[in-house]
Design a protein around this motif. Structure first.
Motif, PDB file in Angstrom:
ATOM      1  N   ILE A  91       0.830  -1.210   0.000  1.00 41.48           N
ATOM      2  CA  ILE A  91       0.000   0.000   0.000  1.00 41.48           C
ATOM      3  C   ILE A  91       0.858   1.251   0.000  1.00 41.48           C
ATOM      4  O   ILE A  91       0.569   2.214  -0.715  1.00 41.48           O
ATOM      5  CB  ILE A  91      -0.931   0.014   1.231  1.00 41.48           C
ATOM      6  CG1 ILE A  91      -1.863  -1.200   1.221  1.00 41.48           C
ATOM      7  CG2 ILE A  91      -1.740   1.315   1.282  1.00 41.48           C
ATOM      8  CD1 ILE A  91      -2.640  -1.384   2.511  1.00 41.48           C
ATOM      9  N   GLY A 166      -5.408   0.091  -0.687  1.00 45.08           N
ATOM     10  CA  GLY A 166      -5.761  -0.556   0.571  1.00 45.08           C
ATOM     11  C   GLY A 166      -7.212  -0.979   0.632  1.00 45.08           C
ATOM     12  O   GLY A 166      -7.557  -1.936   1.321  1.00 45.08           O
ATOM     13  N   GLN A 169      -7.075  -4.506  -3.775  1.00 40.15           N
ATOM     14  CA  GLN A 169      -5.767  -5.146  -3.761  1.00 40.15           C
ATOM     15  C   GLN A 169      -5.583  -5.976  -5.017  1.00 40.15           C
ATOM     16  O   GLN A 169      -6.542  -6.310  -5.709  1.00 40.15           O
ATOM     17  CB  GLN A 169      -5.623  -6.028  -2.514  1.00 40.15           C
ATOM     18  CG  GLN A 169      -6.640  -7.153  -2.448  1.00 40.15           C
ATOM     19  CD  GLN A 169      -6.681  -7.820  -1.090  1.00 40.15           C
ATOM     20  OE1 GLN A 169      -6.917  -7.164  -0.076  1.00 40.15           O
ATOM     21  NE2 GLN A 169      -6.450  -9.110  -1.056  1.00 40.15           N
ATOM     22  N   THR A 203      -7.037   5.648   3.500  1.00 41.97           N
ATOM     23  CA  THR A 203      -6.097   5.524   2.390  1.00 41.97           C
ATOM     24  C   THR A 203      -5.042   6.626   2.413  1.00 41.97           C
ATOM     25  O   THR A 203      -4.256   6.732   1.467  1.00 41.97           O
ATOM     26  CB  THR A 203      -6.845   5.575   1.043  1.00 41.97           C
ATOM     27  OG1 THR A 203      -7.516   6.835   0.921  1.00 41.97           O
ATOM     28  CG2 THR A 203      -7.865   4.448   0.933  1.00 41.97           C
ATOM     29  N   ALA A 206      -1.520   5.652   1.480  1.00 44.18           N
ATOM     30  CA  ALA A 206      -1.302   4.988   0.194  1.00 44.18           C
ATOM     31  C   ALA A 206      -0.346   5.804  -0.680  1.00 44.18           C
ATOM     32  O   ALA A 206      -0.402   7.034  -0.716  1.00 44.18           O
ATOM     33  CB  ALA A 206      -2.627   4.793  -0.528  1.00 44.18           C
TER      34      ALA A 206
END
Length: 268
Positions: A91, A166, A169, A203, A206
């Motif tokens: 991530i 995240g 995937q 996120t 990320a």
């Protein structure tokens, strides 16, 4: 870039939560200063290599993530000593120190990381590099990983081949699992996810798409109440699966049903 390379639909604009606020600037500056200081300390100690106790490396990795403002929660049994293939979903750049906090390992990294400021020289000390746009180089890379595993090293790999936000995937690519089969070593699956302290997934950490490292660093440092959850899953012993396809499938985290989402939709 070659068409065979894995890719994710995640982009900063579509998937990543914004955290930049004017009042967050002092906090972000302090955190980035602490991260830089820890990285410089790591570079200074890196010539010692394996002479640094593994427990100190794990503590340093946890401290690095904590300095960025992210709390760390690791669950599951400690991985064994000896040759070991550590595999995890991917991530964020934070995943690297988080995986090393489970067990220090030689990371498989793309060659571009050599050019990263501060972190690049540190990675160059022990990482195994792969030229992702050269398919012909893959067998040689797998052989080098197998050699490191036979020598008793842990090697950390993100088999998705690309970062995801995240909430979605990718599938684990099979090639690196051949190295574990060739070396006769176990595979240690690890699951990584990021959430806010009050529960919801986030996120913000990320590092996806065309995101820049500096933008991602700033976003993480400016965020509040982020928790990194690292789940050490049951070890896959040598010989448990006959081929790399079934081994990759066994190590793959349970796929979520959530698609990538557009952050703009949350504020519309």
């Amino acid at each position: 870039m070659s068409a065979w390379l894995p890719s994710a639909p995640c982009t900063p604009g579509a998937c990543v939560e914004a955290t930049a606020r004017l009042r967050a600037v002092p906090r972000a500056v302090l955190r980035l200063t602490a991260v830089t200081a820890l990285l410089l300390a790591g570079i200074a100690l890196s010539p010692l290599g394996g002479r640094v106790p593994a427990c100190l490396v794990r503590r340093w990795c946890r401290a690095l993530v904590r300095a960025a403002g992210v709390r760390v929660r690791i669950t599951g049994a400690a991985p064994p000593d000896g040759g070991l293939l550590l595999v995890a979903n991917h991530i964020s750049w934070l995943d690297v120190p988080l995986l090393a906090a489970v067990r220090p390992a030689r990371m498989l990294a793309k060659t571009e990381i050599r050019r990263w400021p501060v972190a690049g020289p540190l990675a160059a000390r022990g990482a195994l590099f792969i030229e992702r746009d050269r398919l012909r180089a893959l067998p040689e890379t797998v052989a080098r990983i197998a050699g490191a595993l036979r020598a008793g090293a842990a090697v950390g790999v993100f088999p998705e081949g690309s970062t995801w936000c995240g909430r979605a995937q990718g599938e684990f690519r099979r090639a690196v699992f051949q190295a574990a089969l060739d070396a006769g070593v176990p595979v240690q699956p690890v699951g990584i996810r990021y959430r806010l302290a009050d529960g919801p997934a986030t996120t913000a950490p990320a590092f996806v798409g065309d995101d820049s490292l500096l933008a991602s660093l700033w976003r993480v440092a400016a965020a509040r109440h982020v928790v990194a959850e690292v789940a050490v899953r049951p070890l896959v012993p040598p010989g448990a699966y006959p081929d790399r396809r079934s081994l990759a499938r066994a190590a793959q985290p349970v796929r979520t049903a959530q698609p990538c989402w557009t952050h703009a939709a949350l504020v519309a």
